[in-house]
Each structure stands twice: as C-alpha cells, then as structure tokens.
Design a protein around this motif. Structure first.
Motif, PDB file in Angstrom:
ATOM      1  N   ARG A 300       0.946  -1.093  -0.022  1.00 32.34           N
ATOM      2  CA  ARG A 300       0.211  -0.026   0.058  1.00 32.34           C
ATOM      3  C   ARG A 300       0.939   1.310   0.125  1.00 32.34           C
ATOM      4  O   ARG A 300       0.564   2.196  -0.895  1.00 32.34           O
ATOM      5  CB  ARG A 300      -0.965  -0.123   1.225  1.00 32.34           C
ATOM      6  N   GLY A 301       1.989   1.305   0.846  1.00 33.82           N
ATOM      7  CA  GLY A 301       2.718   2.471   0.865  1.00 33.82           C
ATOM      8  C   GLY A 301       3.777   2.647  -0.385  1.00 33.82           C
ATOM      9  O   GLY A 301       3.882   3.494  -1.204  1.00 33.82           O
ATOM     10  N   PRO A 302       4.716   1.459  -0.303  1.00 33.09           N
ATOM     11  CA  PRO A 302       5.727   1.765  -1.405  1.00 33.09           C
ATOM     12  C   PRO A 302       5.280   1.556  -2.794  1.00 33.09           C
ATOM     13  O   PRO A 302       5.751   2.039  -3.761  1.00 33.09           O
ATOM     14  CB  PRO A 302       6.850   0.901  -1.087  1.00 33.09           C
ATOM     15  N   PHE A 303       4.371   0.682  -3.083  1.00 34.09           N
ATOM     16  CA  PHE A 303       3.636   0.449  -4.405  1.00 34.09           C
ATOM     17  C   PHE A 303       2.147   0.622  -4.585  1.00 34.09           C
ATOM     18  O   PHE A 303       1.475  -0.217  -4.898  1.00 34.09           O
ATOM     19  CB  PHE A 303       4.192  -1.100  -4.828  1.00 34.09           C
ATOM     20  N   PRO A 304       1.636   2.096  -4.655  1.00 30.80           N
ATOM     21  CA  PRO A 304       0.177   2.051  -4.475  1.00 30.80           C
ATOM     22  C   PRO A 304      -0.242   1.438  -6.080  1.00 30.80           C
ATOM     23  O   PRO A 304      -1.601   1.487  -6.035  1.00 30.80           O
ATOM     24  CB  PRO A 304       0.237   3.616  -4.395  1.00 30.80           C
ATOM     25  N   GLY A 305       0.673   1.500  -7.028  1.00 30.26           N
ATOM     26  CA  GLY A 305      -0.164   0.981  -8.365  1.00 30.26           C
ATOM     27  C   GLY A 305      -0.025  -0.420  -8.575  1.00 30.26           C
ATOM     28  O   GLY A 305      -0.558  -0.976  -9.363  1.00 30.26           O
ATOM     29  N   ALA A 306       0.508  -1.248  -7.711  1.00 30.37           N
ATOM     30  CA  ALA A 306       0.420  -2.797  -7.722  1.00 30.37           C
ATOM     31  C   ALA A 306      -0.821  -3.150  -6.967  1.00 30.37           C
ATOM     32  O   ALA A 306      -1.483  -2.755  -6.463  1.00 30.37           O
ATOM     33  CB  ALA A 306       1.899  -3.069  -6.783  1.00 30.37           C
ATOM     34  N   ARG A 307      -1.387  -4.515  -7.535  1.00 30.42           N
ATOM     35  CA  ARG A 307      -2.412  -5.023  -7.277  1.00 30.42           C
ATOM     36  C   ARG A 307      -1.935  -6.622  -6.827  1.00 30.42           C
ATOM     37  O   ARG A 307      -1.163  -6.940  -7.613  1.00 30.42           O
ATOM     38  CB  ARG A 307      -3.593  -5.302  -8.278  1.00 30.42           C
ATOM     39  N   VAL A 308      -2.851  -7.216  -5.827  1.00 28.15           N
ATOM     40  CA  VAL A 308      -2.666  -8.456  -5.478  1.00 28.15           C
ATOM     41  C   VAL A 308      -3.750  -8.996  -5.977  1.00 28.15           C
ATOM     42  O   VAL A 308      -4.985  -8.478  -5.476  1.00 28.15           O
ATOM     43  CB  VAL A 308      -2.276  -8.685  -3.908  1.00 28.15           C
ATOM     44  N   ILE A 309      -3.905 -10.181  -6.836  1.00 28.23           N
ATOM     45  CA  ILE A 309      -5.104 -10.803  -7.420  1.00 28.23           C
ATOM     46  C   ILE A 309      -4.907 -12.429  -6.931  1.00 28.23           C
ATOM     47  O   ILE A 309      -4.113 -12.886  -7.623  1.00 28.23           O
ATOM     48  CB  ILE A 309      -4.919 -10.538  -8.566  1.00 28.23           C
ATOM     49  N   PRO A 310      -5.787 -12.765  -6.223  1.00 25.73           N
ATOM     50  CA  PRO A 310      -5.914 -14.156  -5.840  1.00 25.73           C
ATOM     51  C   PRO A 310      -6.754 -14.864  -6.979  1.00 25.73           C
ATOM     52  O   PRO A 310      -7.661 -14.317  -7.371  1.00 25.73           O
ATOM     53  CB  PRO A 310      -6.271 -14.231  -4.492  1.00 25.73           C
ATOM     54  N   THR A 311      -6.273 -16.030  -7.401  1.00 27.94           N
ATOM     55  CA  THR A 311      -6.921 -16.816  -8.135  1.00 27.94           C
ATOM     56  C   THR A 311      -6.632 -18.177  -8.327  1.00 27.94           C
ATOM     57  O   THR A 311      -6.061 -18.697  -7.333  1.00 27.94           O
ATOM     58  CB  THR A 311      -6.723 -16.337  -9.936  1.00 27.94           C
ATOM     59  N   ARG A 312      -7.253 -18.997  -8.945  1.00 24.20           N
ATOM     60  CA  ARG A 312      -7.020 -20.469  -8.998  1.00 24.20           C
ATOM     61  C   ARG A 312      -6.660 -21.038 -10.505  1.00 24.20           C
ATOM     62  O   ARG A 312      -6.919 -20.182 -11.325  1.00 24.20           O
ATOM     63  CB  ARG A 312      -8.301 -21.300  -8.444  1.00 24.20           C
ATOM     64  N   ALA A 313      -6.379 -22.193 -10.580  1.00 23.28           N
ATOM     65  CA  ALA A 313      -6.169 -22.839 -12.103  1.00 23.28           C
ATOM     66  C   ALA A 313      -7.243 -23.029 -12.778  1.00 23.28           C
ATOM     67  O   ALA A 313      -8.529 -22.971 -12.031  1.00 23.28           O
ATOM     68  CB  ALA A 313      -5.494 -24.259 -11.717  1.00 23.28           C
ATOM     69  N   ALA A 314      -7.393 -22.749 -14.034  1.00 23.50           N
ATOM     70  CA  ALA A 314      -8.734 -22.837 -14.795  1.00 23.50           C
ATOM     71  C   ALA A 314      -8.395 -24.233 -15.516  1.00 23.50           C
ATOM     72  O   ALA A 314      -7.457 -24.757 -16.020  1.00 23.50           O
ATOM     73  CB  ALA A 314      -8.719 -21.898 -15.894  1.00 23.50           C
ATOM     74  N   PRO A 315      -9.520 -24.807 -16.030  1.00 24.83           N
ATOM     75  CA  PRO A 315      -9.846 -26.047 -16.663  1.00 24.83           C
ATOM     76  C   PRO A 315      -9.428 -25.711 -18.082  1.00 24.83           C
ATOM     77  O   PRO A 315      -9.225 -26.663 -19.052  1.00 24.83           O
ATOM     78  CB  PRO A 315     -11.088 -26.704 -16.465  1.00 24.83           C
ATOM     79  N   GLY A 316      -9.450 -24.641 -18.626  1.00 24.81           N
ATOM     80  CA  GLY A 316      -9.126 -24.319 -20.072  1.00 24.81           C
ATOM     81  C   GLY A 316     -10.553 -24.107 -20.892  1.00 24.81           C
ATOM     82  O   GLY A 316     -11.535 -24.199 -20.267  1.00 24.81           O
ATOM     83  N   SER A 317     -10.380 -23.976 -22.090  1.00 26.03           N
ATOM     84  CA  SER A 317     -11.832 -23.732 -22.913  1.00 26.03           C
ATOM     85  C   SER A 317     -11.998 -24.682 -23.882  1.00 26.03           C
ATOM     86  O   SER A 317     -12.860 -24.834 -24.638  1.00 26.03           O
ATOM     87  CB  SER A 317     -11.620 -22.450 -23.746  1.00 26.03           C
ATOM     88  N   ARG A 318     -10.798 -25.625 -24.102  1.00 21.83           N
ATOM     89  CA  ARG A 318     -10.983 -26.684 -25.164  1.00 21.83           C
ATOM     90  C   ARG A 318     -12.093 -27.690 -24.940  1.00 21.83           C
ATOM     91  O   ARG A 318     -12.885 -28.107 -26.006  1.00 21.83           O
ATOM     92  CB  ARG A 318      -9.786 -27.402 -25.202  1.00 21.83           C
ATOM     93  N   SER A 319     -12.479 -27.833 -23.665  1.00 20.06           N
ATOM     94  CA  SER A 319     -13.481 -28.965 -23.476  1.00 20.06           C
ATOM     95  C   SER A 319     -14.969 -28.334 -23.917  1.00 20.06           C
ATOM     96  O   SER A 319     -16.011 -29.103 -23.923  1.00 20.06           O
ATOM     97  CB  SER A 319     -13.516 -29.523 -22.264  1.00 20.06           C
ATOM     98  N   ALA A 320     -14.966 -26.752 -23.959  1.00 21.63           N
ATOM     99  CA  ALA A 320     -16.466 -26.386 -24.068  1.00 21.63           C
ATOM    100  C   ALA A 320     -16.740 -26.251 -25.404  1.00 21.63           C
ATOM    101  O   ALA A 320     -15.813 -26.344 -26.454  1.00 21.63           O
ATOM    102  CB  ALA A 320     -16.418 -24.850 -23.378  1.00 21.63           C
TER     103      ALA A 320
END
Length: 331
Positions: A300-320
């Motif tokens: 928050r202080g030294p890098f106000p332009g940075a973001r932390v984004i939690p996510t998970r693995a994706a199954p992809g789009s080939r199967s759809a």
C-alpha cells in the motif's frame, strides 16, 4: 445466428511457471498454467461495437478477415463485439492471446461451418497461433495453455505449435497469487531481441536455455509430487535464470519479490516477456486470505499502483463448445 441471440466465449489467461521463450527457441521445456482470470468476447447481432477492454489493433476486424479466407460464412463486415477481461493487460499473463482465441472461437461460431459441424478445437488453436505469429513472431505456448487448461509440460519448437508432453490438473487445494506490478511489459521488443540473440549464437541465451530447462524439470517434478514448496523453489530458480542471463527483471519487480517474501513468505516469479508485468506465486488455499492481506498491506505505501489478485487454476476452454448462445432482448 438468430437476431435475438448473442454468442459469448470466455477464455482463461495463463501464467508461465518456468521456461519463457523455450516454447519457440526449441530444445527446451516450459511449464504453463491456465488461470481463472478470463477474457470474455460477446458477439451481438446488430449491436453497437464496444469494449470494456479495447480490442487491440482492431483485432476483431483482422480475425474476421482471417476467418473469411477459411469459412464461407465469415463475409462482410465483422460482427459487433463486446470485450471484457479479468486479467490485467500487458502483464505477462497472456491476456492478448486469450482475447485472440476468444475472438476466433466466437467468430467461428457466428460464421457457422459449411457442413454444420463446429470448427474443431485444434483448428481454432492453430489459426490463433498463425494469426499471432504473423504479428509478433513468438511461440505457441500461450495458445495451448488457454485451450488445454490445467498445467502443461511443453516441448519447444523453433517453428509451429510446440508439443504438449504432459498435462496435470493443478491441485484443488492450491491457489495462485498474482502481483500485478502496474508496469507494462513489451512482448514485441523482447521477441526481436531474443531472436537476434539466437541468430548471433549468444552464449548468455544458451546458458539461459539450459538453466530454464532444468528449472522446468524441477517445477514439473514438484507438481507431480504436489509439493508447493518445491514448486516455489523451482519457480525461484526459473526467475533467477530470467534475471541473471537475460535481464528480464527490473528493480521494481525485484523489490516486489523481496517485499512478498519478507511480508508473506511467498516466493514470486516473473511471468512473461519481462521488463514489467506480473509476478506469480503458489500457496495453499487455506493460507491465501492471510497471504493476500499481508501482501496488500505491505504494498500500500511503497507500491500504490500494484495489485494483489488471488486466483485458481482454470480447466481451459477446449472442452467447452466454441461459444455459448445467450438470449438478449430484441430492439
């Protein structure tokens, strides 16, 4: 396509856990992971063209023209599209490739196949690769990653799509933490530089290829054992090769890595062409809220332009299916 229907396609982005550039340098292994940060393209019949995320370099029209040479139904002006993305742009997470693959999938569905059979997934991936290669002269890891989903061990090729040696489902109880530095990378300049190194037989590039390949082997072994600590060590090794042999990191990215390790005990690796972009780390799902909170507070202080984004693995789009038809109101 019905005037009262739209086509919507969502494609994940990807993180490279090890082996940047080895997918097109050949004789080396890369490890990719599809992330559940999706780029969505919606084709709206007769609707106004608009995008929450700009369609770079008018790719919608260019993809439609490309398809027009292969599908009789892709004639006339390109259909209107709306685009949105959950992934930060120019961040090394392949949001551009996700957009291109999504456009190809959605437009192929809109054009329709002459025999009524949907365009094969392999054709979509091949066309998207050819389209992007003509513009950036890069590799095909990204196209395979967003289509196949999960984690891929990839054998590189100097030309053409690389080969998927093996695929693994990412552990359900692991999460990926993305730290977007807020500084943009430049893939085109990076690829030109590395291709010049390759042509000149640069020993630094040879050393990078050898070390990055070893890191990829270690990363894949850790994934097989479901050992996230060993995976973090392998990713750290891969990052060191990028930084020390190829100069792909920056002072800002190194400061972010130091901060993340000190504040949250999370080893981070640069994903993508470097010079900016995002760092990625892996931790147990149960630890993720605390890791994210500590990281966000430290940034928050030294890098106000940075973001932390939690996510998970994706199954992809080939199967759809190539696209999902969604009812929209007429008028």
């Amino acid at each position: 396509m019905s005037e009262e229907q739209s086509i919507r396609v969502a494609v994940p982005c990807r993180a490279c856990l090890s082996g940047e550039d080895l997918d097109w340098l050949g004789d080396g292994r890369s490890v990719s992971l599809a992330l559940d940060l999706r780029t969505t393209v919606e084709v709206v019949p007769g609707g106004p063209s608009g995008a929450e995320q700009p369609v770079e370099a008018d790719w919608s029209a260019q993809v439609w023209t490309f398809l027009g040479e292969r599908l009789p139904g892709a004639a006339g002006p390109a259909p209107a599209v709306r685009v949105s993305s959950e992934a930060p742009s120019a961040s090394g997470l392949s949001s551009s490739t996700a957009l291109i693959v999504a456009l190809f999938r959605a437009y192929a569905e809109a054009a329709g196949a002459p025999d009524g059979v949907p365009v094969p997934d392999a054709s979509i991936v091949q066309w998207a690769y050819e389209f992007e290669f003509a513009r950036f002269n890069g590799g095909g890891m990204d196209h395979l990653a967003v289509a196949e989903g999960g984690a891929l061990l990839i054998d590189g090729r100097e030309r053409g799509l690389p080969v998927v040696r093996e695929r693994l489902e990412f552990p359900e109880d692991w999460r990926v933490v993305v730290v977007d530095s807020g500084t943009r990378k430049n893939t085109a300049d990076h690829i030109r530089t590395v291709r010049a190194q390759l042509a000149a037989g640069d020993p630094a590039l040879a050393a990078y290829r050898a070390e990055a390949d070893r890191a990829s082997g270690a990363a894949w072994a850790a994934l097989r054992r479901r050992d996230h600590q060993a995976l973090g060590e392998a990713m750290t090794r891969a990052h060191g090769a990028m930084r020390d042999f190829q100069g792909m990191s920056t002072p800002v990215l190194e400061e972010l890595r130091t901060l993340a390790l000190r504040a949250a005990g999370l080893p981070l690796k640069l994903s993508g062409a470097g010079g900016g972009g995002s760092l990625v780390g892996v931790c147990p799902a149960a630890d993720t809220p605390g890791v994210v909170a500590r990281l966000a507070d430290a940034l928050r202080g030294p890098f106000p332009g940075a973001r932390v984004i939690p996510t998970r693995a994706a199954p992809g789009s080939r199967s759809a299916r190539a696209g999902t038809r969604v009812g929209v109101s007429a008028g």
